[in-house]
Motif scaffolding. Structure first.
Motif, mmCIF file in Angstrom:
data_model
loop_
_atom_site.group_PDB
_atom_site.id
_atom_site.type_symbol
_atom_site.label_atom_id
_atom_site.label_comp_id
_atom_site.label_asym_id
_atom_site.label_seq_id
_atom_site.Cartn_x
_atom_site.Cartn_y
_atom_site.Cartn_z
ATOM 1 N N ALA A 74 0.834 -1.206 0.000
ATOM 2 C CA ALA A 74 0.000 0.000 0.000
ATOM 3 C C ALA A 74 0.870 1.257 0.000
ATOM 4 N N ILE A 75 1.980 1.216 0.728
ATOM 5 C CA ILE A 75 2.909 2.356 0.723
ATOM 6 C C ILE A 75 3.542 2.506 -0.654
ATOM 7 N N VAL A 76 3.854 1.396 -1.306
ATOM 8 C CA VAL A 76 4.411 1.455 -2.663
ATOM 9 C C VAL A 76 3.388 2.070 -3.621
ATOM 10 N N ILE A 77 2.117 1.715 -3.468
ATOM 11 C CA ILE A 77 1.069 2.312 -4.308
ATOM 12 C C ILE A 77 1.020 3.818 -4.098
ATOM 13 N N ALA A 78 1.052 4.248 -2.836
ATOM 14 C CA ALA A 78 1.009 5.680 -2.536
ATOM 15 C C ALA A 78 2.227 6.396 -3.106
ATOM 16 N N MET A 79 3.408 5.790 -2.977
ATOM 17 C CA MET A 79 4.616 6.411 -3.528
ATOM 18 C C MET A 79 4.514 6.543 -5.036
ATOM 19 N N CYS A 80 4.010 5.515 -5.682
ATOM 20 C CA CYS A 80 3.904 5.526 -7.137
ATOM 21 C C CYS A 80 2.943 6.611 -7.613
ATOM 22 N N VAL A 81 1.784 6.715 -6.991
ATOM 23 C CA VAL A 81 0.799 7.713 -7.402
ATOM 24 C C VAL A 81 1.309 9.119 -7.116
ATOM 25 N N PHE A 82 1.880 9.344 -5.921
ATOM 26 C CA PHE A 82 2.395 10.680 -5.611
ATOM 27 C C PHE A 82 3.508 11.064 -6.574
ATOM 28 N N HIS A 83 4.434 10.156 -6.807
ATOM 29 C CA HIS A 83 5.570 10.454 -7.666
ATOM 30 C C HIS A 83 5.096 10.781 -9.088
ATOM 31 N N THR A 84 4.093 10.063 -9.570
ATOM 32 C CA THR A 84 3.575 10.311 -10.910
ATOM 33 C C THR A 84 2.865 11.657 -10.998
ATOM 34 N N ALA A 132 -5.482 6.346 -3.340
ATOM 35 C CA ALA A 132 -5.001 5.111 -3.967
ATOM 36 C C ALA A 132 -4.509 4.120 -2.928
ATOM 37 N N MET A 133 -3.855 4.626 -1.888
ATOM 38 C CA MET A 133 -3.370 3.740 -0.829
ATOM 39 C C MET A 133 -4.547 3.095 -0.094
ATOM 40 N N MET A 134 -5.575 3.873 0.212
ATOM 41 C CA MET A 134 -6.746 3.320 0.890
ATOM 42 C C MET A 134 -7.467 2.302 0.004
ATOM 43 N N TYR A 135 -7.569 2.590 -1.289
ATOM 44 C CA TYR A 135 -8.187 1.640 -2.207
ATOM 45 C C TYR A 135 -7.373 0.349 -2.277
ATOM 46 N N GLY A 136 -6.048 0.479 -2.344
ATOM 47 C CA GLY A 136 -5.191 -0.696 -2.358
ATOM 48 C C GLY A 136 -5.338 -1.530 -1.105
ATOM 49 N N LEU A 137 -5.418 -0.863 0.040
ATOM 50 C CA LEU A 137 -5.625 -1.601 1.289
ATOM 51 C C LEU A 137 -6.978 -2.319 1.297
ATOM 52 N N ALA A 138 -8.005 -1.659 0.787
ATOM 53 C CA ALA A 138 -9.327 -2.295 0.745
ATOM 54 C C ALA A 138 -9.318 -3.516 -0.164
ATOM 55 N N VAL A 139 -8.604 -3.432 -1.283
ATOM 56 C CA VAL A 139 -8.528 -4.581 -2.192
ATOM 57 C C VAL A 139 -7.715 -5.703 -1.558
ATOM 58 N N MET A 140 -6.571 -5.374 -0.959
ATOM 59 C CA MET A 140 -5.696 -6.417 -0.406
ATOM 60 C C MET A 140 -6.280 -7.085 0.823
ATOM 61 N N PHE A 141 -6.997 -6.308 1.642
ATOM 62 C CA PHE A 141 -7.583 -6.908 2.835
ATOM 63 C C PHE A 141 -8.995 -7.397 2.580
ATOM 64 N N GLY A 142 -9.518 -7.215 1.366
ATOM 65 C CA GLY A 142 -10.792 -7.773 0.969
ATOM 66 C C GLY A 142 -12.001 -7.161 1.616
ATOM 67 N N GLU A 143 -11.966 -5.874 1.855
ATOM 68 C CA GLU A 143 -13.128 -5.222 2.482
ATOM 69 C C GLU A 143 -13.762 -4.243 1.525
#
Length: 143
Positions: A74-84, A132-143
């Motif tokens: 999730a942190i990698v997702i946040a870094m990727c979106v912010f950096h882009t 994006a980080m929150m969405y990634g966490l929701a997908v990975m934790f299945g909620e």
């Protein structure tokens, strides 16, 4: 300027309260770039484990299928979106978009490039990274 003010070194340079959100964006851009570079190298190593066969791949994949692994991704997702998003803001600024009209540099000098448009871009990059980080966490934790 007193002599002691010039001896702050890296601590003074990294102080975000002195320079505002632009300095925060500067440091986040550098740190996210280094983080993404480290992730890229680790991802190459992880992907090369497929050469060990199905058993080796499943053993290594168990490391990422933990709570800590999900938080890291999730942190990698946040870094990727912010950096882009911040990189696009910087590129547009270098191209003259949103910079403002040049003016005569009378004291006190207010740089035209550090205006509300770029600050909105920085805050938007941070907000989109958080979403994006929150969405990634929701997908990975299945909620």
């Amino acid at each position: 300027m007193p002599q002691d003010d010039r001896r702050e070194g890296i601590k003074g340079m990294a102080n975000p309260s002195r320079y505002g959100i632009e300095r925060v964006a500067y440091w986040l851009m550098r740190l996210s770039g280094l983080g993404l570079l480290a992730y890229f190298v680790a991802h190459i190593y992880e992907t090369s484990n497929i050469l060990r066969g199905q058993v080796g791949w499943d053993e290594f994949l168990e490391l990422t299928q933990t709570t800590e692994g999900h938080l890291f991704l999730a942190i990698v997702i946040a870094m990727c979106v912010f950096h882009t998003v911040n990189g696009i803001r910087v590129m547009l600024g270098h191209g003259g978009v949103g910079v403002g009209k040049p003016a005569r540099p009378d004291y006190p000098y207010e740089p035209a490039s550090q205006n509300y448009r770029h600050k909105i871009g920085i805050y938007s990059a941070i907000l989109l990274a958080a979403i994006a980080m929150m969405y990634g966490l929701a997908v990975m934790f299945g909620e």
